[in-house]
Design an enzyme around this catalytic site. Structure first.
Site, PDB file in Angstrom:
ATOM      1  N   GLY A 128      79.775  61.337  20.663  1.00  0.00           N
ATOM      2  CA  GLY A 128      79.163  61.615  19.945  1.00  0.00           C
ATOM      3  C   GLY A 128      77.919  61.584  18.399  1.00  0.00           C
ATOM      4  O   GLY A 128      76.563  62.315  18.210  1.00  0.00           O
ATOM      5  N   ARG A 172      81.338  29.098   7.862  1.00  0.00           N
ATOM      6  CA  ARG A 172      80.961  27.907   8.612  1.00  0.00           C
ATOM      7  C   ARG A 172      81.608  26.780   8.147  1.00  0.00           C
ATOM      8  O   ARG A 172      82.318  26.129   9.375  1.00  0.00           O
ATOM      9  CB  ARG A 172      79.592  28.364   8.455  1.00  0.00           C
ATOM     10  N   SER A 205      81.229  28.402  18.418  1.00  0.00           N
ATOM     11  CA  SER A 205      81.245  29.295  16.942  1.00  0.00           C
ATOM     12  C   SER A 205      82.071  29.711  16.206  1.00  0.00           C
ATOM     13  O   SER A 205      82.426  29.371  14.648  1.00  0.00           O
ATOM     14  CB  SER A 205      78.948  29.420  16.210  1.00  0.00           C
ATOM     15  N   ARG A 244      86.694  29.422  10.196  1.00  0.00           N
ATOM     16  CA  ARG A 244      86.945  30.439  11.469  1.00  0.00           C
ATOM     17  C   ARG A 244      87.386  29.627  12.710  1.00  0.00           C
ATOM     18  O   ARG A 244      88.162  30.156  13.771  1.00  0.00           O
ATOM     19  CB  ARG A 244      85.326  30.037  11.241  1.00  0.00           C
ATOM     20  N   GLU A 269      75.995  43.459  21.458  1.00  0.00           N
ATOM     21  CA  GLU A 269      77.433  43.105  19.998  1.00  0.00           C
ATOM     22  C   GLU A 269      77.891  45.062  20.442  1.00  0.00           C
ATOM     23  O   GLU A 269      78.761  45.204  19.975  1.00  0.00           O
ATOM     24  CB  GLU A 269      76.558  43.154  18.709  1.00  0.00           C
ATOM     25  N   HIS A 291      76.530  73.935  21.131  1.00  0.00           N
ATOM     26  CA  HIS A 291      75.674  73.471  22.139  1.00  0.00           C
ATOM     27  C   HIS A 291      75.791  74.367  23.174  1.00  0.00           C
ATOM     28  O   HIS A 291      75.951  73.373  24.432  1.00  0.00           O
ATOM     29  CB  HIS A 291      75.466  72.087  22.314  1.00  0.00           C
TER      30      HIS A 291
END
Lengths: 625, 625
Positions: free
Chosen positions: A123, A480, A352, A325, A373, A37
């Site tokens: 990229g 959970r 949580s 968890r 996220e 490029h």
């Protein structure tokens, strides 16, 4: 005054000459490679020359020096420009640029850390700023080095939402050591960008996201270095320089023209014409070099005044009900005591995922990343590139949001730890939008990844330790519901090692599973035992790499029959991992997994409805043995 | 004037009463369920009452009426509020709200289209606005119904980059029929949001993204309806109402208090106290109902003046070199002639995926989505919910960016078609950032998905046709290099059907593959034949569902031995699909796939280096037979 003006004039001329050298280097390298490029390099050449040879402080011979500034080429397709800049800075011979894109060369089509001066692979557009956020968080809050992080972006990639996630977090954390540069050449791959050369659009957006933002002519060196000075001097907020540029700048027959994206100049007349236009624009670049990072030190350690954790290893008595968890959070907090490089991030789910346990114990090493996220994972990659061991957590289903960042983390050779909680249908009433059913598949597919799926608190504790000890991407899947502790505190766990939980010499089949379904398997085993059908139960624990030896041996000892059970999609997860491992041996593998989009309901209702509860396992064993 | 003021006063009072009804309904339903997010419902109750019973035009008895306005609850955890609004509007009995979160109820924990008044599933935050963009594109450019699309968002989810992708595309396409509402209650799940109640931050950002934006008090009905009027009257751009609200509004002991996210009121004293505060705030809601969408018509068809495509079916003579990506574009353009519901989207890669062929033939039905893949997929889901058949394409590796949107598309029961080009290492010099090695794994894991992997132009043509004919999520994987046509134009293809390409009665093994590696397998087959080793070659074509019958039969006929080859990660892709299918039969499956992060290089170099070329196949056959 006169002297300064004179010096500046020389400097500006030298930087302009350097920019044209970088253009020529980029063109020659891509023509030699036959692809690449060049025009995307040419628009950003003046910006890059100014950053490298005016603003940046860097010990070129020691790219790992933590006090170096950092430069992230987010628009990774301009890799030849980056390589040219490092070559002209003396990192390696300019001649080596001609190995661009060769299989044996460190100069890949897009930047990767195979080249020591590259910290993070780019990229996949729109990810560089997040990596820069991670580096800048490290510089400002952890190592306190006072170094700057420069991120060069394209205008097209500013369409990526991940850029705005990074932008909001950068201003939230007041990252005045982060300097973004947007190369607004106005042309995308297939057409004009959304806003062409309207730099004001970008400037206003960054400003609205809390940045100091200035527009410049991206081919006016004086304006660029003034804006860099201003950016480096602006306190308490990140700065961005929005630069109007021309794609293909410097070569009249491609400048600002559509249809030249990702095309190398053809060797021969086309290349010669391009070079003939650029060569006269080079005068002396004498004396231009990257200035060293003098007077900077690492001032780490003060961020954390960790006190010994209250919990001790023997808290998990067998039979105690603990969600994996929660054990993850406990283990991470404890790990933080022992290892000062461990840091944590979470996406507003810390109560949580229980990463809040780490936050409470090590506040200065926890970065709340809010509901964003992609940036959380990108920033974690940036932190990893600065020597930290980042653990990033959220509901496992929401890690799908960052799958491209995770994919690129592998290319970046990042030492990234991810924890996804709330796996599978066993979360119950919240329904399918909150259920992770694809996470094992997506994490298995990542090259070089490790995937751990602990079934009890002790296993979760070990998973966290193993993740920290193992260099690379490690994913930990937590659940959970509370489940009973089944392993004693001194049980040994290893990556790639399964646990045989039940066995006898009479076993008719092997059940392989992990997580909540392990307890369904154990209940099924009990029921089958009462009917005089013996089955073996294996807790897979390490979904990747998988314990081929144990699986093969058990399979052979149990009638060549394995039944897998998983609270996950029936495609690509634990069952496929087992089949992948043992099918070369001709061992039969039957898979129980979720085969339709689930509904809301009680966990036990859902395990039954989707065929992964104890009764389903009993039925499968009976029908197959 | 007097009359209007009086009427307005009554209306405002009635809407306020309705809001409190919705609060009570939400509280009662979540308390009955024992879980859910009542406080998140309470902050948005006034906004929702005003949209439903003042602004929205909707034939409640006919939710599929295309001229209905649309309401998307992007903050899906406020589902009880949505259900309450529909119940109070007469969609179903209010009493049914008490079935919230039960396994047999349409009223799931987060909204899904199991409830007919819900078009798209929400609950993974930040996706609703993209779905709204798709619906609004349909309303403005395709069906031309003049309907409005309302999207209610939380403030926390505005941290998601996908929201800003949707925002930029909405203003780019001048979607004045799209109205966003941000419920700024200032509290996230685990802590205060980034900006608390500072509505100006959001207002300025939307304005910078080209929206008409106004801040209001989200509990002041008069302000809300004035802002709704203004939004509906603003031409040429989308509008947003940024509303300052209080989480838990109306119940003093939870109002604006942290620690109440996702908690139902306990039945008994806690619930009674809450209801006792709200009940006195209700007076008459007589006469409040959703107004019907009178005077609206569908005016579709004019967007497209399709001319007959030049290409004909018999263009693909055997042996002709055609890339499957190019055949995809050809087929899609042709499909557009036959089916007016087909639309296409691309992420600034249309000249690489060849979706530009569709664009050129059907310009009004093509939506350039720029480098913002999350919104591209979300908008496609929105278009699908309005009866269109969207084909969205980009490099396959960049579809990872939208994995959460794809996951939610399955929950939305969307009729979504995705095409990912540039699969695997065979793209060559651009390097790993541009190589899709995870796409088969990620698409297989989606519940209910179909995954097609054509090997030649004829197969690609059929894949496009089959995708359009099959309701649901269909993924088509295409390749960059040109490969020879091997099927005649009248070859029959079906979902779930593999093709036996080579076979003899002497076959010692079956090689299963697709895409560029099929041609490696054929070359290997030739070489082995010259050494008197016969092997069978199967083109899998349909990676999911997989042709178990053909694979099992072939495996049994060839020494119970299958070797899979794929230009994809060795975990979760084509090899696992085959092992998944045949391992219950005890057929041995050996997998050749990519097992490390690849480098840049020539395609043939890379196929060899990562063990998926003809020589690797020959070696595997020889070592295993």
């Amino acid at each position: 005054m006169e002297q300064t003006a004179r010096t500046n004039k020389d400097l500006i001329q030298a930087l302009g000459s350097m920019a044209n050298k970088l253009r020529i280097d980029s063109i020659v390298a891509t023509s030699e490679a036959g692809s690449g490029h060049p025009t995307s390099c040419m628009s950003a050449a003046d910006l890059t020359a100014a950053v490298f040879f005016y603003a940046m402080r860097y010990e070129v011979a020691n790219p790992k020096n933590p006090v170096n500034d950092r430069f992230v080429l987010s628009k990774g397709h301009a890799a030849p420009l980056l390589y040219a800049a490092w070559a002209e800075a003396g990192a390696f011979p300019v001649e080596r640029l001609k190995t661009l894109r060769e299989f044996t060369s460190e100069l890949e089509g897009h930047p990767t850390p195979h080249l020591p001066w590259v910290e993070v692979a780019t990229g996949s557009l729109g990810q560089g700023l997040s990596c820069g956020v991670g580096m800048a968080l490290n510089g400002k809050y952890l190592d306190k080095t006072g170094n700057n992080v420069f991120v060069l972006m394209g205008d097209g990639e500013n369409a990526e939402g991940s850029v705005w996630e990074a932008a909001e977090i950068a201003s939230y954390y007041k990252l005045d050591n982060l300097i973004g540069i947007v190369d607004v050449n106005g042309l995308g791959q297939s057409q004009r960008t959304m806003y062409g050369h309207d730099t004001e659009v970008y400037r206003r957006r960054y400003e609205a996201f809390g940045w100091h933002a200035r527009s410049v002519d991206g081919h006016n060196i004086a304006e660029i270095i003034s804006a860099l000075d201003e950016a480096m001097a602006t306190p308490d907020k990140p700065s961005v320089i929005v630069a109007a540029t021309k794609k293909g700048k410097g070569v009249s027959f491609v400048e600002d023209k559509d249809g030249w994206h990702g095309k190398a100049f053809k060797k021969g007349e086309e290349l010669d014409r391009a070079l003939a236009e650029l060569q006269p624009k080079i005068s002396s670049t004498d004396g231009l070099k990257i200035k060293p990072p003098e007077g900077r030190n690492i001032n780490a350690g003060s961020a954390d005044s960790a006190t010994a954790k209250s919990s001790s290893d023997d808290q998990y008595v067998i039979g105690k009900q603990v969600a994996t968890r929660e054990a993850y959070g406990e283990a991470l907090a404890r790990l933080g005591d022992a290892n000062p490089f461990v840091v944590a991030l979470d996406g507003d789910t810390k109560n949580s995922t229980y990463s809040e346990k780490f936050m409470k114990a090590h506040e200065g090493r926890f970065f709340e990343s809010f509901i964003a996220e992609q940036n959380m994972v990108g920033a974690a990659v940036g932190l990893s590139s600065m020597g930290k061991i980042p653990f990033a957590s959220t509901f496992a289903c929401f890690l799908t949001r960052a799958y491209d960042q995770i994919r690129m983390a592998a290319v970046s050779q990042a030492n990234l730890k991810l924890c996804g909680s709330h796996a599978g249908v066993s979360i119950g009433e919240d329904g399918p939008s909150q259920m992770a059913l694809e996470d094992l598949a997506m994490m298995r597919a990542i090259e070089g990844s490790t995937v751990l799926y602990p079934s009890d608190a002790v296993a979760a504790e070990h998973a966290v330790r193993l993740a920290a000890e193992h260099r690379g991407i490690v994913y930990i899947r937590t659940s959970r519901p509370k489940t009973p502790v089944i392993y004693s505190a001194d049980e040994e766990f290893a990556i790639g090692r399964a646990k045989i939980v039940r066995q006898s010499s009479e076993d008719k089949a092997t059940i392989v599973t992990s997580g909540v379904t392990l307890f369904e398997a154990l209940a099924a085993c009990d029921q089958l035992e009462s009917e005089d059908i013996a089955v073996r139960v294996i807790d897979l624990f390490s979904v990747k790499p998988v314990d081929e030896e144990t699986l093969r041996a058990s399979g052979r000892e149990t009638n060549n029959l394995i039944i897998t059970v998983e609270d996950h999609s029936a495609w690509g997860g634990l069952g496929d991992a087992v089949a992948n491992a043992v099918s070369p041996s001709g061992i039969r593998v039957y898979q129980l997994g979720v085969r339709e989009v689930p509904r809301s309901g009680k966990p036990e209702e859902l395990l039954a409805a989707y065929g992964i509860d104890r009764a389903s396992i009993v039925n499968a064993v009976k029908s197959l043995t």
